[in-house]
Design a protein around this motif. Structure first.
Motif, short mmCIF file in Angstrom:
data_model
loop_
_atom_site.label_atom_id
_atom_site.label_comp_id
_atom_site.label_asym_id
_atom_site.label_seq_id
_atom_site.Cartn_x
_atom_site.Cartn_y
_atom_site.Cartn_z
N GLU C 188 0.82 -1.20 0.00
CA GLU C 188 0.00 0.00 0.00
C GLU C 188 0.86 1.26 0.00
OE1 GLU C 188 -3.26 0.37 -0.12
OE2 GLU C 188 -3.82 -1.75 -0.05
N HIS C 189 1.87 1.26 0.82
CA HIS C 189 2.65 2.48 1.01
C HIS C 189 4.06 2.09 1.48
CE1 HIS C 189 3.77 6.47 1.80
NE2 HIS C 189 2.62 6.96 2.20
N ALA C 192 5.99 4.37 3.83
CA ALA C 192 5.51 4.35 5.21
C ALA C 192 6.08 3.14 5.93
CB ALA C 192 3.99 4.32 5.23
N THR C 195 9.68 3.70 6.81
CA THR C 195 9.92 4.56 7.97
C THR C 195 9.57 3.86 9.27
OG1 THR C 195 7.72 5.52 7.82
CG2 THR C 195 9.47 6.67 6.67
N HIS D 85 6.26 13.00 8.75
CA HIS D 85 6.74 13.42 7.44
C HIS D 85 5.86 14.45 6.79
CE1 HIS D 85 9.95 10.36 7.10
NE2 HIS D 85 9.18 9.75 7.99
N PHE D 88 2.27 12.54 4.52
CA PHE D 88 1.99 11.56 5.56
C PHE D 88 2.40 10.15 5.16
CE2 PHE D 88 -1.68 14.24 7.34
CZ PHE D 88 -0.76 15.06 7.96
N MET D 89 3.00 9.47 6.08
CA MET D 89 3.40 8.08 5.85
C MET D 89 2.36 7.17 6.48
SD MET D 89 6.15 8.12 4.14
CE MET D 89 7.17 9.45 3.57
N LEU D 90 1.16 7.24 5.94
CA LEU D 90 0.08 6.44 6.51
C LEU D 90 -0.50 5.55 5.42
CD1 LEU D 90 -1.73 9.23 8.52
CD2 LEU D 90 -0.48 7.30 9.49
N VAL D 91 -0.83 4.35 5.79
CA VAL D 91 -1.47 3.44 4.86
C VAL D 91 -2.96 3.73 4.89
CG1 VAL D 91 -1.86 1.05 4.23
CG2 VAL D 91 0.30 1.73 5.25
#
Ligand SMILES: Nc1ncnc2c1ncn2[C@@H]1O[C@H](COP(=O)(O)OP(=O)(O)OP(=O)(O)O)[C@@H](O)[C@H]1O
Ligand SMILES: Nc1ncnc2c1ncn2[C@@H]1O[C@H](COP(=O)(O)OP(=O)(O)OP(=O)(O)O)[C@@H](O)[C@H]1O
Ligand SMILES: [Mg+2]
Ligand SMILES: [Mg+2]
Lengths: 372, 354, 321, 509
Positions: C188-189, C192, C195, D85, D88-91
């Motif tokens: 998905e990311h 993210a 990190t 960040h 955003f580093m969010l899924v």
């Protein structure tokens, strides 16, 4: 497996020009001239020195456990019997390889080039036209030029699959306990219809009341489809199923073995080769009742030999039939009852002397059935 | 790193290096199986260039590959993955041939009409997934896969029940709808090279022209990269999706028409897929989805497949080896990062100089 | 009614059997695509699995494993599939290749390599036929339940029920364990995930590797249960169907399960219908295209939009954004 | 010295650019340390180095006086460094809890112990006053809550040095206030914070010290208490910056846009715009103020033809444009500067030249009979780039590789150049540095003065107050009031945006 004592077994029949095959005097005269032309300059010696006979396989390759393999066996045998002769094959990866492969052999000056399989019909026609000094032969069909005339430098090898199928039909009918049998075809075509019609006629010759389920998978290569169809047929009451479906037929064997293992008394009938030699094993035997064999090996051997001896059957249709032992039922007969063998042999004789004419198409079959 | 080495030269160099590596991998396989790769490759090369006949056949073979490559690439540029080129090609082949034999017309009308029939049939087959994607957001990959099977069975049904002539096939198309050329064939020693090859070249040009020179092409590429921004810029995204799939299908359909009217001049019951369409995916991607690239990668594909026959005949190499080579070439082209990386290690001063 | 039930008794097990290889392979696709790597190479993985399944079975037969051979063959296929998938992994993860291109290459490589190896090993274009096979069995106890038992638990392959159980396992792993959470986050990311200290590439390698394991099993189950041997044409298009099943099922194990069963059912119906009185007169072409048309209709009518993992088909490069 | 973080002589190169050149940053225990610089100055890069995402070419990092080697984010986490960040580093598809625990999940047997996780999250969010719903999916919650989730991620890992990279760029004024409060709470709990922001006011409000970098080089560190907006801006840009938008009085003419009874649903079928009436006149800038999610997006989409309205009419200079397709709306004379430039404004893989022609490519003389004339297109694009000061190596450069400010300038050039009757500008300066903001505001005012209508939709209170002539406050899909920009203030607007009413008698339309 291939004897060389049957040189004159094949019956040349003329199917060109729509006159249903028998008399072929005129054509043979023409061909005779041609053959001499063709073979000038490459007269072979006794051990075949300087002679070459090669083939182009269908997509199955020379080891397809079917007619390509059989044809190659015939050529190999020929090469062994005439060590001076050169034999070889080219494998086609798909149908677009046919023409280049045939051409490649023709260009190499091959004395006779075999196209294995009716799919090569048009390629043979073209390549033969472009290389009028070379000899060609095709298996499983008859090649004519655009006007429907025979082509002088092409020999046509066909088989009476309907006759062979008739015999396995007889055997099936003798063995069925449920009075129901089945037929699985690959991709529906004129050729496979010969198997179906012959088989049905054979079954119904024994007992016109036996039910016959038929289904075409429309695929020569889908074993799981074959298995599903067989499953349906067996579940529907058939206890013997004949296939003319290539790799799809493997699914039939799978299903038959499976049902055997769970105690059901079912059978399968193989095609082209004696399939019981390689397939159908289950823990207590083999599910293959018999197979309809087609001696492509023998035909290829014979045409090669004839050509080497200056008798190239150009422009002829060679039909390898029951009487030439070009078709028949398999040597492996452990599962076949004596009565069935006897009955089959009896019908065989009737077919050979012309008492029975086996139908080859749906229409012929319907006509035949109505006349019962 | 990204835009480090993107010179024109490198764009050409990468496929060449990849091809070299592909052949190297093939050589290793051959060595492993006890064959002499040098003999094999000599046979391969002479199986393409050694005889004018083989060369003609190579060009003949690459003709439909160009079309299927263009079809895949066109959709790809518009942001769609068209796995249905196979089916679109089959229906195009069928439609062109039927028009080719079923009616009588002077060549100047008949031939274009037959090709058009192929284009329309392919377009129709492409429109279905395009339409479903545009209106219902159904994933085009599934629909195109399904449409392949439907194409095969439907075409076979019509051949079998309506047009069966001899054995497995229809009758031949009439000369007025034939692309076959005695001239080209004679020039190449009886190969089946036909006028379709030149139509394919024209098609490459056409694809380049549509995508890079027309208003519509601008929109296709824009939609392909960013649907949202295209919508915001006032483009009709749905119409673009449908029509790009239709055009993609039309390319495939014409490819089928080329085989039907040029190489075989009939259509026969398909007992399996032709693979021309699936190969198109590889041709397109190897050619980086651009017209010139597709032309060359189709040549590479056609050549390898043609030369494989000679490799088998002369050096006794199984034709599957060619497939392995093709696979490895695709891998290495795809992994051009590796080549760039090696390059940057080999020439560190170049990097510093930037 | 009786006829109807009889038909169901025929179709349902057939559907389950037809669904099994697709389902297993789709589970493989799920792992790889959930980790963000498109896997159009499922076809090739199935080819490799079918090859390894048969060769493995023959090999274990030769070693005297008897009835265990096919099961060991399937495991062997899983192993080989996993190894083979590393081509795709290395290319598309480490070498940043276009994932679709790499998958296409995998398909080419699989057909070329397997047939080549078959020739090397068997000196012919196809393998021998296996003699110790898997057989359809009745699931003890469950098959005694009226109607249901006969429909679902009679004359089915054990592999089918194993595959169904594996779907549960896959669901659990993907949605309930830390591993699954990490795998999905990578698809998905990836940044993210990075990190958060997750080794993105390692997760992707595992995802693709599992696609090889499951794709290999799928191919092996097909070859061992239906075909009995392996040749160039044993697997033709099933991998693409599995991909369709995965997307149809919206990248969810249960969704894929439903899709595979749906497809298997449509196919079984199309085969069986031709032997059912009344349907026999329908032109065969309608039956042949039935599974495909039904799938399209189902997608258009019920399922509609499927959203793939957000980072699917993108290469993760730490340095870029 | 009681520095928790010391970065000395950091150098980080990217191909073709030195992003950080010998930068020094020293952060004291318990302070909020601001990091200031133009777009592309190298702030994020420096922080990514600290957080272990990038490896520096030169320089050393000390954490609590000890030299460390931050090879990856795991190391940073272990050192107690957490980063929120810029992007955003969010899924999106995960819940808040899942996002927070990702990478260090509590386990029960083989499964994730989701119950314990949710408890832990609730506990930390209580302690620091970070309101979140642990079980909602990220894609369903507001930007502010997403940010709190980001902060929770770092706290969950026990970070005591927090990096905030432009945390306020996407927040509403209310949310910004909350965030500032949160930062203060964190300091009180003994944490240290590095804050990156382009908003000088925020620095002045919360930061203790500020380090300024310009084009990759450190300019210096100052005590915030001894600085003001002007001095900071000058340090950062190297020239004087005016914060007031210079503009003369508006000369409003007849109505250009009039909206009557507009109702718009969102995807879920909820009326996000509800019977809304609105009028924009020529020669004025009408600002729409409101808390995010009160129908601004839907309003803009309906006005521009991107979303179909349920009911109501939209007329442009008397021409009914309701229900028209985007292209027709554009042709009628509406320009749109979308709020998300990457998603909606640009095709990042196209060249910047192509992007500048995205609205006009199909018109003469760029297209004739369906054929594009690239020569003319690029010529035009280059003229525009010159005029609007879009800085790139060439018009053939891919849009992706331009900085945000330049990307935005390109969009503005494209949209304004068409001489539209109405310009709809949605968040035109989001994430930009003061220099770029100044430029864009100047452009909008210029267009107003040419007699165009400008509809400015912004979440930024300052922007709305400074740039607009009139301000319409939107609340729950309705315009609750319209005020004169000169006669209102932040407090009043804030009240209105929260759904409050103005005291009677103050009306001025
Ligand atoms: N991944 C990357 N690849 C190449 N260059 C990069 C990369 N990231 C940053 N840069 C370069 O580093 C410089 C600094 O970028 P950085 O993101 O640190 O700026 P910034 O100060 O955070 O800007 P902003 O205020 O817009 O966030 C940029 O000008 C860019 O040239
Ligand atoms: N991947 C990259 N490769 C090369 N240069 C890059 C890359 N990413 C960014 N840049 C360069 O970085 C500079 C600034 O980029 P950056 O993304 O920091 O700008 P920005 O103003 O922060 O944009 P945004 O508002 O989108 O965050 C630009 O000059 C651009 O050329
Ligand atoms: Mg930025
Ligand atoms: Mg930044």
């Amino acid at each position: 497996a291939c004897g060389n004592d049957n040189n004159d077994n094949a019956t040349p029949v003329n199917e060109g020009n729509n006159n249903e095959g028998n008399n072929n005097v005129e054509n043979n005269v023409d061909n005779a001239d041609n053959n001499n032309d063709n073979n000038e300059g490459n007269e072979a010696t006794g051990d075949g020195e300087g002679f070459s006979s090669k083939m182009v396989t269908d997509v199955g390759g020379v080891d397809d456990r079917s007619f390509n393999e059989s044809a190659w066996a015939g050529l190999t045998m020929f090469g062994e019997d005439y060590p001076g002769a050169e034999v070889d094959y080219l494998q086609s990866s798909d149908s677009s390889d046919y023409a280049p492969n045939l051409n490649r052999l023709a260009r190499d000056g091959t004395d006779i080039t075999f196209g294995i399989g009716f799919l090569m019909e048009d390629e043979i026609r073209d390549v033969a036209g472009q290389n009028p000094d070379q000899n060609f032969a095709i298996v499983d069909t008859v090649v004519t030029d655009e006007d429907g005339n025979m082509i002088d430098n092409v020999a046509n090898i066909t088989f009476a699959e309907h006759e062979g199928s008739f015999l396995v039909g007889v055997i099936a009918a003798m063995h069925t306990e449920t009075n129901e049998v089945g037929f699985i075809g690959g991709v529906e075509s004129e050729l496979i219809k010969k198997f179906e019609s012959g088989f049905k006629a054979g079954v119904h010759s024994v007992d016109p009341d036996i039910e016959i389920a038929t289904q075409y998978a429309q695929d020569f290569n889908d074993a799981s489809l074959g298995q599903q169809i067989a499953d349906g047929m067996y579940a529907g009451g058939a206890d013997i199923i004949y296939h003319a479906a290539g790799g799809t037929g493997n699914g039939l064997f799978t299903e038959a073995i499976d049902r055997r293992e769970s105690g059901e008394e079912v059978w399968a009938i193989g095609v082209d080769q004696d399939q019981a030699l390689t397939e159908g094993e289950w823990s207590e035997g083999n599910v293959i009742l018999t197979s309809m064999v087609k001696r492509v090996d023998q035909s290829v051997y014979q045409v090669s030999e004839d050509t080497m001896n200056g008798n190239f059957p150009g422009g002829e249709v060679l039909e390898f039939a029951l009487e030439d032992e070009g078709v028949g039922f398999a040597e492996t007969r452990d599962n076949v009852s004596d009565e069935a063998i006897e009955a089959a042999n009896d019908y065989r004789d009737q077919i050979i002397n012309g008492d029975i004419e086996v139908p080859q198409t749906d229409d012929e079959y319907d006509e035949w059935y109505d006349s019962l | 790193m990204k835009r480090l080495l993107t010179g024109k030269l490198f764009g050409i160099l990468i496929p060449l290096i990849a091809i070299f590596f592909g052949f190297l991998a093939g050589a290793i396989v051959m060595l492993f199986s006890g064959n002499n790769p040098i003999d094999a490759y000599v046979a391969l090369i002479s199986g393409i260039f050694g005889d004018i006949y083989y060369f003609g056949e190579t060009l003949q073979r690459m003709t439909p590959l160009i079309f299927s490559g263009l079809a895949v690439a066109f959709a790809f540029r518009a942001g769609l993955l068209n796995i249905g080129v196979e089916g679109q090609l089959m229906v195009g082949w069928f439609a062109a041939v039927v028009v080719g034999f079923a009616i009588e017309l002077p060549m100047i009308i008949h031939l274009p009409l037959a090709i058009l029939a192929g284009a329309l049939a392919g377009a129709l087959w492409g429109t279905v997934p395009g339409y479903l994607k545009a209106t219902l957001e159904v994933h085009e990959v599934i629909v195109t896969i399904m449409m392949n099977y439907i194409a095969m069975h439907v075409v076979n049904h019509f051949i079998r029940n309506n047009f069966l002539e001899s054995g497995q096939r229809t009758e031949f198309v009439s000369p007025s709808a034939s692309l076959a050329s005695d001239f080209l064939s004679g020039l190449t020693d009886f190969s089946r090279l036909h006028w379709g090859f030149f139509i394919a070249i024209a098609a490459c040009f056409l694809m380049w022209f549509i995508l890079w020179k027309t208003k519509r092409g601008f929109e296709y590429r824009s939609v392909g990269y960013n649907k949202n921004a295209s919508l915001y810029a006032g483009m009709n995204v749905k119409a673009n999706i449908v029509s790009s799939m239709a055009i993609s299908g039309a390319f495939a359909g014409v490819g089928g028409a080329m085989v039907g009217l040029g190489t075989y001049r009939y259509v026969e019951i398909f007992s399996s897929f032709t693979n021309l369409g699936f190969d198109g995916i590889a041709v397109a991607l190897l050619g980086n989805s651009n017209a010139l690239g597709i032309f060359f990668s189709a040549f590479l594909f056609g050549g390898l497949k043609e030369g494989a026959g000679n490799m088998q005949a002369q050096a006794g190499i199984a034709p599957e080896v060619v497939e392995i080579i093709i696979a490895m070439i695709i891998f290495f082209v795809a992994s051009s990062y590796l080549i760039r990386w090696i390059y940057s290690k080999v020439q560190p001063n170049k990097k510093e100089g930037k | 009614m009786e006829l109807f039930l009889a038909v169901l008794y025929l179709i349902v097990p057939a559907a389950m059997i037809a669904a099994t290889p697709l389902l297993l392979t789709a589970m493989g696709g799920l792992f790889s695509e959930r980790a963000g790597i498109v896997n159009i190479g499922l076809e090739g993985l199935m080819v490799m699995g079918a090859f390894a399944g048969i060769v493995g079975t023959l090999m274990f037969e030769g070693m005297g494993m008897g009835a265990w051979s096919p099961w060991l063959g399937i495991l062997f296929a899983a192993l080989l599939g996993g190894i083979f998938s590393m081509f795709h992994a290395v290319a598309s993860i480490s070498l940043k290749a276009d994932q679709i291109v790499s998958g296409v290459a995998l398909n080419f490589l699989a057909t070329g390599l397997t047939v080549f190896l078959v020739r090397e090993i068997f000196e012919r274009g196809q393998t021998d036929t296996i003699s110790s096979r898997l057989f359809r069995t009745n699931v003890p106890l469950l098959s005694d339940i009226p109607i249901i038992g006969q429909m679902f638990f009679t004359r089915v392959y054990l592999t089918t029920w194993v595959a169904f159980l594996l779907v549960l396992v896959v669901w659990y792993v993907v949605f309930k364990t830390p591993f699954g959470l990490r795998l999905r986050s990578v698809g998905e990311h990836p940044m993210a995930a990075d990190t958060m200290g997750i080794n993105v590439n390692r997760m992707k390698y595992i995802g693709v590797g599992l696609s090889g394991v499951f794709g290999g099993m799928g191919g092996a189950v097909f070859a061992i249960t239906a075909a009995g041997n392996f040749a160039g044409g044993t697997i033709t298009g099933q991998g693409f169907m599995a991909l369709a099943v995965l997307i149809f099922g919206k990248w969810h194990p249960f969704g894929a399960f439903g899709a595979a069963i749906f497809f298997g059912f449509a196919q079984a119906l199309s085969v069986t219908a031709q032997q059912i009185p009344g349907l026999q007169d329908v032109p065969q072409v309608f039956m042949l295209i039935l599974p495909y048309v039904l799938t399209i209709l189902a997608l258009a009518g019920l399922v509609g939009k499927a959203t793939p993992p957000a980072a699917l088909n993108t290469n993760y490069d730490k340095g870029s954004r | 010295m009681e520095y928790v973080i010391e970065m000395n002589g950091i150098r980080k190169e990217f191909p073709g650019i030195v992003a950080n050149d010998n930068i020094t940053l020293q952060v004291k225990q318990g302070e909020i340390h601001a990091l200031l610089g133009e777009n592309g100055a190298g702030k994020s890069t420096l922080m990514n180095v600290l957080f272990g995402l990038y490896q520096p070419e030169k320089g050393e990092i000390k954490v609590r006086g000890e030299k460390v080697n931050v090879t990856d984010p795991n190391v940073a986490n272990r050192l107690g460094i957490g980063m929120v960040h810029q992007h955003f580093m969010l899924v999106q598809k995960f819940t808040v809890t899942e996002n927070i625990i990702l990478g260090s999940e509590p386990k029960k047997g083989m499964s994730i112990d989701i119950r314990k996780a949710a408890q832990d999250v609730a506990e930390i969010s209580d302690r620091y006053g970070l309101r979140v719903d642990p079980n909602s999916k990220i894609e369903d919650i507001s930007v502010g809550m997403q940010q709190r989730a980001e902060i929770l991620k770092t706290l969950y890992r026990g970070a005591n040095i927090l990096i905030f990279d432009e945390p306020t760029a996407a927040l509403t004024p209310q949310e910004i206030k909350e965030l500032i409060q949160i930062m203060r709470n964190l300091i009180n709990e003994g944490k240290s914070i590095i804050l990156i922001t382009h908003k000088l006011k925020e620095i002045l409000e919360v930061a203790d010290r500020c380090t300024v970098i310009r084009r990759g080089k450190g300019i210096g560190t100052v005590d915030v208490s001894e600085s003001d907006q002007t001095s900071l801006a000058e340090m950062m840009v190297g020239r004087e910056i005016s914060f007031e938008v210079e503009k003369g009085p508006p000369k409003p003419g007849e109505a250009i846009l009039s909206v009557k009874g507009l109702t718009v649903e969102d995807v879920r079928g909820i009326d996000m715009v509800d019977q809304l009436d609105l009028e924009v006149r020529s020669g004025e800038i009408l600002g729409i103020a409101g808390v995010d999610g009160n129908g601004q997006t839907e309003l803009v989409e309906a006005l521009t033809g991107l979303r179909e309205a349920k009911s109501g009419t939209v007329t442009l200079s008397g021409e009914d444009i309701s229900g028209k397709k985007p292209r027709k709306v554009t042709e009628a004379g509406v320009s749109h500067i979308p709020s998300d430039r990457h998603k909606h404004g640009l095709v990042l893989e196209f060249t910047i030249g192509e992007n500048m022609m995205l609205q006009t490519y199909y018109q003469k003389p760029y297209t004739r009979n369906g054929i594009l004339d690239y020569g003319k297109m690029y010529k035009k694009a280059e003229e525009l780039m010159e005029e609007y000061d879009v800085r790139t190596p060439s018009s053939m450069t891919l849009a992706r590789s331009l900085s945000g400010g330049n990307q935005q300038k390109a969009i503005i050039a494209r949209e304004v150049d068409r001489s539209p009757k109405l310009i709809i500008a949605a968040q035109p300066t989001r994430g930009l540095d003061v220099g770029a903001i100044e430029f864009i505001h100047k452009k909008l005012v210029e267009e107003r003065d040419k007699g165009r209508g400008v509809l400015l939709v912004s979440l930024e209170m300052d922007e709305v107050l400074n740039v607009s002539d009139r301000i319409a406050v939107i609340y729950e899909g309705k315009i609750v009031d319209i005020v004169d920009a000169k006669e209102t203030n932040e407090n009043e607007l804030g009240l209105l945006m929260a759904g409050g009413k103005r005291e009677a008698g103050e009306t001025s339309t």
